[in-house]
Design a protein around this motif. Structure first.
Motif, PDB file in Angstrom:
ATOM      1  N   ARG B  64      73.921  49.857  79.665  1.00 15.20           N
ATOM      2  CA  ARG B  64      73.568  48.508  80.097  1.00 15.20           C
ATOM      3  C   ARG B  64      73.012  47.695  78.950  1.00 15.20           C
ATOM      4  NH1 ARG B  64      71.084  50.714  84.379  1.00 15.20           N
ATOM      5  NH2 ARG B  64      69.034  50.265  83.609  1.00 15.20           N
ATOM      6  N   LYS B  65      72.237  48.351  78.103  1.00 10.07           N
ATOM      7  CA  LYS B  65      71.618  47.647  76.976  1.00 10.07           C
ATOM      8  C   LYS B  65      72.579  47.504  75.806  1.00 10.07           C
ATOM      9  CE  LYS B  65      67.369  47.217  78.548  1.00 10.07           C
ATOM     10  NZ  LYS B  65      66.792  45.908  78.788  1.00 10.07           N
ATOM     11  N   LEU B  66      73.835  47.866  76.009  1.00  6.23           N
ATOM     12  CA  LEU B  66      74.894  47.750  75.003  1.00  6.23           C
ATOM     13  C   LEU B  66      74.648  48.645  73.786  1.00  6.23           C
ATOM     14  CD1 LEU B  66      75.323  43.878  75.104  1.00  6.23           C
ATOM     15  CD2 LEU B  66      76.556  45.567  76.415  1.00  6.23           C
ATOM     16  N   LEU B  67      73.869  49.708  73.976  1.00  2.61           N
ATOM     17  CA  LEU B  67      73.674  50.651  72.874  1.00  2.61           C
ATOM     18  C   LEU B  67      74.900  51.542  72.729  1.00  2.61           C
ATOM     19  CD1 LEU B  67      70.003  51.796  73.511  1.00  2.61           C
ATOM     20  CD2 LEU B  67      70.821  50.208  71.827  1.00  2.61           C
ATOM     21  N   ILE B  68      75.607  51.725  73.823  1.00  2.00           N
ATOM     22  CA  ILE B  68      76.843  52.494  73.788  1.00  2.00           C
ATOM     23  C   ILE B  68      77.961  51.560  74.217  1.00  2.00           C
ATOM     24  CG2 ILE B  68      78.060  54.499  74.709  1.00  2.00           C
ATOM     25  CD1 ILE B  68      75.267  55.664  75.334  1.00  2.00           C
ATOM     26  N   PRO B  69      78.908  51.302  73.325  1.00  4.26           N
ATOM     27  CA  PRO B  69      79.930  50.308  73.656  1.00  4.26           C
ATOM     28  C   PRO B  69      80.839  50.750  74.801  1.00  4.26           C
ATOM     29  CG  PRO B  69      80.235  51.174  71.422  1.00  4.26           C
ATOM     30  CD  PRO B  69      79.040  51.830  71.965  1.00  4.26           C
ATOM     31  N   GLU B  70      81.237  49.757  75.534  1.00  4.79           N
ATOM     32  CA  GLU B  70      82.085  49.975  76.709  1.00  4.79           C
ATOM     33  C   GLU B  70      83.356  50.767  76.361  1.00  4.79           C
ATOM     34  OE1 GLU B  70      81.807  48.243  80.025  1.00  4.79           O
ATOM     35  OE2 GLU B  70      83.442  49.598  80.542  1.00  4.79           O
ATOM     36  N   ILE B 113      70.322  46.342  66.345  1.00  2.79           N
ATOM     37  CA  ILE B 113      70.654  47.110  65.145  1.00  2.79           C
ATOM     38  C   ILE B 113      72.050  47.711  65.271  1.00  2.79           C
ATOM     39  CG2 ILE B 113      70.075  49.185  63.830  1.00  2.79           C
ATOM     40  CD1 ILE B 113      67.149  48.629  64.469  1.00  2.79           C
ATOM     41  N   LEU B 114      72.365  48.203  66.461  1.00  2.00           N
ATOM     42  CA  LEU B 114      73.601  48.951  66.621  1.00  2.00           C
ATOM     43  C   LEU B 114      74.821  48.086  66.930  1.00  2.00           C
ATOM     44  CD1 LEU B 114      72.131  51.906  68.656  1.00  2.00           C
ATOM     45  CD2 LEU B 114      72.840  51.972  66.300  1.00  2.00           C
ATOM     46  N   SER B 115      74.599  46.817  67.227  1.00  2.85           N
ATOM     47  CA  SER B 115      75.756  46.002  67.613  1.00  2.85           C
ATOM     48  C   SER B 115      76.571  45.626  66.379  1.00  2.85           C
ATOM     49  CB  SER B 115      75.297  44.739  68.341  1.00  2.85           C
ATOM     50  OG  SER B 115      75.065  43.734  67.399  1.00  2.85           O
ATOM     51  N   PRO B 116      77.886  45.455  66.548  1.00  2.00           N
ATOM     52  CA  PRO B 116      78.711  45.141  65.391  1.00  2.00           C
ATOM     53  C   PRO B 116      78.616  43.691  64.941  1.00  2.00           C
ATOM     54  CG  PRO B 116      80.075  45.283  67.331  1.00  2.00           C
ATOM     55  CD  PRO B 116      78.691  45.634  67.756  1.00  2.00           C
ATOM     56  N   SER B 190      86.540  35.644  61.119  1.00  3.36           N
ATOM     57  CA  SER B 190      87.551  35.609  62.178  1.00  3.36           C
ATOM     58  C   SER B 190      87.588  36.901  62.986  1.00  3.36           C
ATOM     59  CB  SER B 190      88.928  35.302  61.593  1.00  3.36           C
ATOM     60  OG  SER B 190      89.245  36.248  60.611  1.00  3.36           O
ATOM     61  N   PHE B 191      86.852  37.929  62.532  1.00  2.00           N
ATOM     62  CA  PHE B 191      86.826  39.163  63.320  1.00  2.00           C
ATOM     63  C   PHE B 191      85.851  39.078  64.499  1.00  2.00           C
ATOM     64  CE2 PHE B 191      89.125  40.696  59.774  1.00  2.00           C
ATOM     65  CZ  PHE B 191      89.892  41.732  60.268  1.00  2.00           C
ATOM     66  N   GLU B 192      84.945  38.129  64.420  1.00  2.00           N
ATOM     67  CA  GLU B 192      84.048  37.830  65.546  1.00  2.00           C
ATOM     68  C   GLU B 192      83.453  39.059  66.207  1.00  2.00           C
ATOM     69  OE1 GLU B 192      86.642  35.639  67.959  1.00  2.00           O
ATOM     70  OE2 GLU B 192      86.105  33.719  67.075  1.00  2.00           O
ATOM     71  N   GLY B 193      82.856  39.892  65.425  1.00  2.00           N
ATOM     72  CA  GLY B 193      82.128  41.005  66.005  1.00  2.00           C
ATOM     73  C   GLY B 193      82.994  42.188  66.389  1.00  2.00           C
ATOM     74  N   GLN B 194      84.286  42.115  66.100  1.00  2.00           N
ATOM     75  CA  GLN B 194      85.099  43.302  66.319  1.00  2.00           C
ATOM     76  C   GLN B 194      84.809  44.305  65.207  1.00  2.00           C
ATOM     77  OE1 GLN B 194      89.371  42.823  67.298  1.00  2.00           O
ATOM     78  NE2 GLN B 194      88.940  40.680  66.988  1.00  2.00           N
ATOM     79  N   GLY B 228      89.360  52.211  47.794  1.00  2.00           N
ATOM     80  CA  GLY B 228      88.136  52.380  48.561  1.00  2.00           C
ATOM     81  C   GLY B 228      88.336  51.866  49.969  1.00  2.00           C
ATOM     82  N   ARG B 229      87.690  52.519  50.919  1.00  2.00           N
ATOM     83  CA  ARG B 229      87.750  52.038  52.291  1.00  2.00           C
ATOM     84  C   ARG B 229      86.351  52.151  52.874  1.00  2.00           C
ATOM     85  NH1 ARG B 229      92.166  53.204  56.998  1.00  2.00           N
ATOM     86  NH2 ARG B 229      91.061  52.133  58.642  1.00  2.00           N
ATOM     87  N   LEU B 230      85.906  51.064  53.471  1.00  2.00           N
ATOM     88  CA  LEU B 230      84.558  51.041  54.032  1.00  2.00           C
ATOM     89  C   LEU B 230      84.621  50.558  55.474  1.00  2.00           C
ATOM     90  CD1 LEU B 230      82.144  49.299  51.529  1.00  2.00           C
ATOM     91  CD2 LEU B 230      82.053  51.655  52.277  1.00  2.00           C
ATOM     92  N   SER B 231      83.850  51.201  56.315  1.00  2.00           N
ATOM     93  CA  SER B 231      83.734  50.697  57.673  1.00  2.00           C
ATOM     94  C   SER B 231      82.656  49.626  57.686  1.00  2.00           C
ATOM     95  CB  SER B 231      83.365  51.831  58.621  1.00  2.00           C
ATOM     96  OG  SER B 231      82.797  51.290  59.779  1.00  2.00           O
ATOM     97  N   VAL B 232      83.053  48.407  58.009  1.00  2.00           N
ATOM     98  CA  VAL B 232      82.081  47.317  58.013  1.00  2.00           C
ATOM     99  C   VAL B 232      81.059  47.537  59.124  1.00  2.00           C
ATOM    100  CG1 VAL B 232      81.782  44.828  58.239  1.00  2.00           C
ATOM    101  CG2 VAL B 232      83.761  45.721  57.053  1.00  2.00           C
ATOM    102  N   THR B 233      81.549  48.063  60.260  1.00  2.22           N
ATOM    103  CA  THR B 233      80.652  48.277  61.395  1.00  2.22           C
ATOM    104  C   THR B 233      79.512  49.217  61.029  1.00  2.22           C
ATOM    105  OG1 THR B 233      82.615  48.093  62.730  1.00  2.22           O
ATOM    106  CG2 THR B 233      80.624  48.814  63.834  1.00  2.22           C
ATOM    107  N   SER B 234      79.849  50.349  60.403  1.00  3.46           N
ATOM    108  CA  SER B 234      78.757  51.266  60.092  1.00  3.46           C
ATOM    109  C   SER B 234      77.897  50.730  58.952  1.00  3.46           C
ATOM    110  CB  SER B 234      79.283  52.673  59.794  1.00  3.46           C
ATOM    111  OG  SER B 234      80.277  52.612  58.824  1.00  3.46           O
ATOM    112  N   SER B 235      78.508  49.914  58.084  1.00  5.74           N
ATOM    113  CA  SER B 235      77.697  49.289  57.041  1.00  5.74           C
ATOM    114  C   SER B 235      76.696  48.318  57.642  1.00  5.74           C
ATOM    115  CB  SER B 235      78.584  48.536  56.044  1.00  5.74           C
ATOM    116  OG  SER B 235      79.500  49.401  55.446  1.00  5.74           O
ATOM    117  N   ILE B 236      77.119  47.596  58.674  1.00  2.48           N
ATOM    118  CA  ILE B 236      76.210  46.657  59.343  1.00  2.48           C
ATOM    119  C   ILE B 236      75.038  47.433  59.926  1.00  2.48           C
ATOM    120  CG2 ILE B 236      75.961  45.129  61.343  1.00  2.48           C
ATOM    121  CD1 ILE B 236      78.729  44.065  60.809  1.00  2.48           C
ATOM    122  N   GLU B 237      75.367  48.553  60.573  1.00  2.00           N
ATOM    123  CA  GLU B 237      74.317  49.398  61.150  1.00  2.00           C
ATOM    124  C   GLU B 237      73.333  49.864  60.090  1.00  2.00           C
ATOM    125  OE1 GLU B 237      75.386  52.974  63.382  1.00  2.00           O
ATOM    126  OE2 GLU B 237      76.732  51.657  64.493  1.00  2.00           O
TER     127      GLU B 237
END
Lengths: 247, 248
Positions: B64-70, B113-116, B190-194, B228-237
């Motif tokens: 519910r708190k969006l800590l675990i994505p749908e 913190i955990l949201s993308p 343009s990725f808007e949080g994806q 090189g390949r980086l996950s932006v999502t985990s970098s944001i975290e």
């Protein structure tokens, strides 16, 4: 848009408005908004239709309102009927009458008395419903309290404390209600696929799986599989096909 | 010429074939849009709770708190009916993180913190310059491209952080870092949080950079090297955790 000054909007009688940015919006009679409506308070008396998204701090309606987009609000009070094609988001939602949402509901506190239909998920911190309830997705709340009337259907229920009881009414109103409510109104039943939580107390429920730490199965239940961690109690007039204690 | 490609929706196509032309070098790449790495290994909800010792109530609250994505809730039919599964590594990692951090932060802070999506945090230049979050080399390079400022929005810090990570790994040079920055600046919004990945490619001495939605499998022709390949999502975290722990 943000710095535009907000002015009040009043629709009395039969009229329409292109929507926009307002302070207080009042619709009395038959009003139609052709576009998004963003206001501090929206009060509707009578019939209203919003062909767009609604954003309002306070949204009160007496009568019937239909919204073709989504609704974002802090406080929603409904006496009458509301249907939205988009999702509904608010801190508090109080419904007396009927509410139909084609998408999901997300709320802090939700109290529904009457018909509630949600086509997708319904999330709230506290959720209580008295009346016929249909949720086609997941009903997810810290506290779920259902008083069943007629046939209720929820695909999945998840939360901490979940209690499901048959709704009752005082004798006099029961006689009154029998005049204009469906005949099975006082014999509510719930059909669900999965019910998962920490403390569960259910009655008159047909479910495939019930999983929790503490489970109390009241009368009138038909459960295929019960998985409990600490305690399990089953009423004599209920059927539980398989029960399992898990670590 | 730099051509940047972004593929988010592979409408009805399992495979997208495209070529990115960089000067006179052509890079072929295949994107397999259907196979998602979630298929890799799944864990059932029951096993997950047993393994981590959390209760249904907690799991649903975190959802519910969006800590675990749908999208991590994967429904699959089993012989007893439909059950919920999760991508094993990611959910275990996430739950360990939540359990670790929930002592210090409220669930709402954790969700942030955990949201993308980037937050609206502002970081002053002096706080950034002390080298704890990003190296001064990366910061200088960033400033040489986009000018100096006193305060950085979260998005800017993220770019510096990604640049720093790429530079630190030794996979790209400073000049190539500028390509990375311009790509991010132009297209990241343009990725808007994806969830997305940034990939750095090299072929015949020409380098380019691209952004793809994650998780996505992508293949290149033989002569192309993924530098090189980086996950932006985990970098944001990571970055958010660092910023919060650093008291910013």
């Amino acid at each position: 848009m943000k710095h535009e000054t907000r002015k009040p909007l009043k629709i009395v009688g039969n009229s329409n408005s292109p929507g926009g940015y307002f302070s207080e919006a009042l619709i009395v009679g038959d009003g139609e908004i052709e576009g998004d409506l963003d206001c501090i308070t929206l009060k509707c008396v009578g019939n209203s239709r919003i062909n767009g998204n609604l954003k309002a701090e306070i949204f009160k309606t007496v009568g019937s309102t239909s919204v073709s987009g989504s609704v974002t609000s802090r406080d929603i009070r409904i006496a009458g009927n509301v249907d939205t094609k988009g999702s509904l988001k608010a801190d508090t939602i109080v419904v007396r009458g009927g509410l139909e949402v084609r998408e999901s509901i997300s709320a802090g506190e939700m109290r529904a008395r009457g018909y509630l239909t949600v086509k997708k998920n319904c999330e709230a911190e506290r959720f209580s419903s008295t009346g016929p309830l249909v949720v086609d997705g997941l009903l997810n709340a810290e506290h779920v309290d259902l008083k069943l009337h007629s046939r209720c259907r929820v695909a999945e229920i998840g939360g901490e404390t979940i209690s499901v009881h048959r709704g009752n009414a005082a004798r006099i109103s029961e006689i009154l209600k029998s005049l204009f409510l469906p005949p099975d109104y006082m014999s509510g039943k719930l059909v669900a696929d999965t019910i998962e939580g920490d403390d569960i107390h259910i009655e008159h429920t047909k479910a495939r799986v019930v999983r929790a730490k503490h489970i109390v199965i009241g009368p009138g239940c038909e459960i295929e599989l019960v998985e409990y961690k600490s305690s399990f109690h089953c009423h004599g007039r209920s059927i539980v096909k398989t029960e399992k204690k898990v670590k | 010429m730099l051509v940047l490609s972004r593929y988010s929706d592979a409408s009805n196509n399992n495979e997208l074939r495209s070529n990115l032309a960089i000067d006179n070098v052509t890079v072929f790449c295949y994107i397999n849009a259907e196979v998602i790495d979630m298929e890799n290994e799944l864990i059932s909800k029951k096993d997950l709770l047993e393994l981590t010792g959390i209760s249904y109530g907690q799991l649903y609250r975190w959802k519910r708190k969006l800590l675990i994505p749908e999208e991590w809730f994967v429904r699959k039919s089993t012989f007893t009916g439909q059950e919920t599964f999760f991508p094993r590594d990611r959910i275990l990692d996430r739950i360990a993180k939540i359990k670790n951090m929930k002592e210090d932060a409220s669930l709402d802070e954790l969700a942030d913190i955990l949201s993308p999506t980037p937050t609206d945090l502002q970081v002053s230049r002096s706080a950034l310059a002390d080298g704890k979050i990003v190296s001064s080399a990366a910061l200088e390079l960033y400033e040489s491209v986009s000018g100096k400022g006193d305060a950085f929005a979260f998005g800017d810090v993220l770019f510096v952080y990604l640049l720093d990570k790429m530079l630190q790994s030794g996979n790209i040079s400073g000049e190539e870092g500028k390509i990375l920055l311009s790509t991010l600046k132009e297209h990241f919004a343009s990725f808007e949080g994806q969830h997305c990945d940034v990939i750095f490619l090299r072929k015949l001495g020409v380098s380019t950079c691209l952004l793809v939605t994650a998780p996505q499998q992508i293949y290149f022709d033989d002569a192309t090297r993924v530098a090189g390949r980086l996950s932006v999502t985990s970098s944001i975290e990571e970055l958010k955790t660092k910023l919060v722990n650093g008291g910013l």
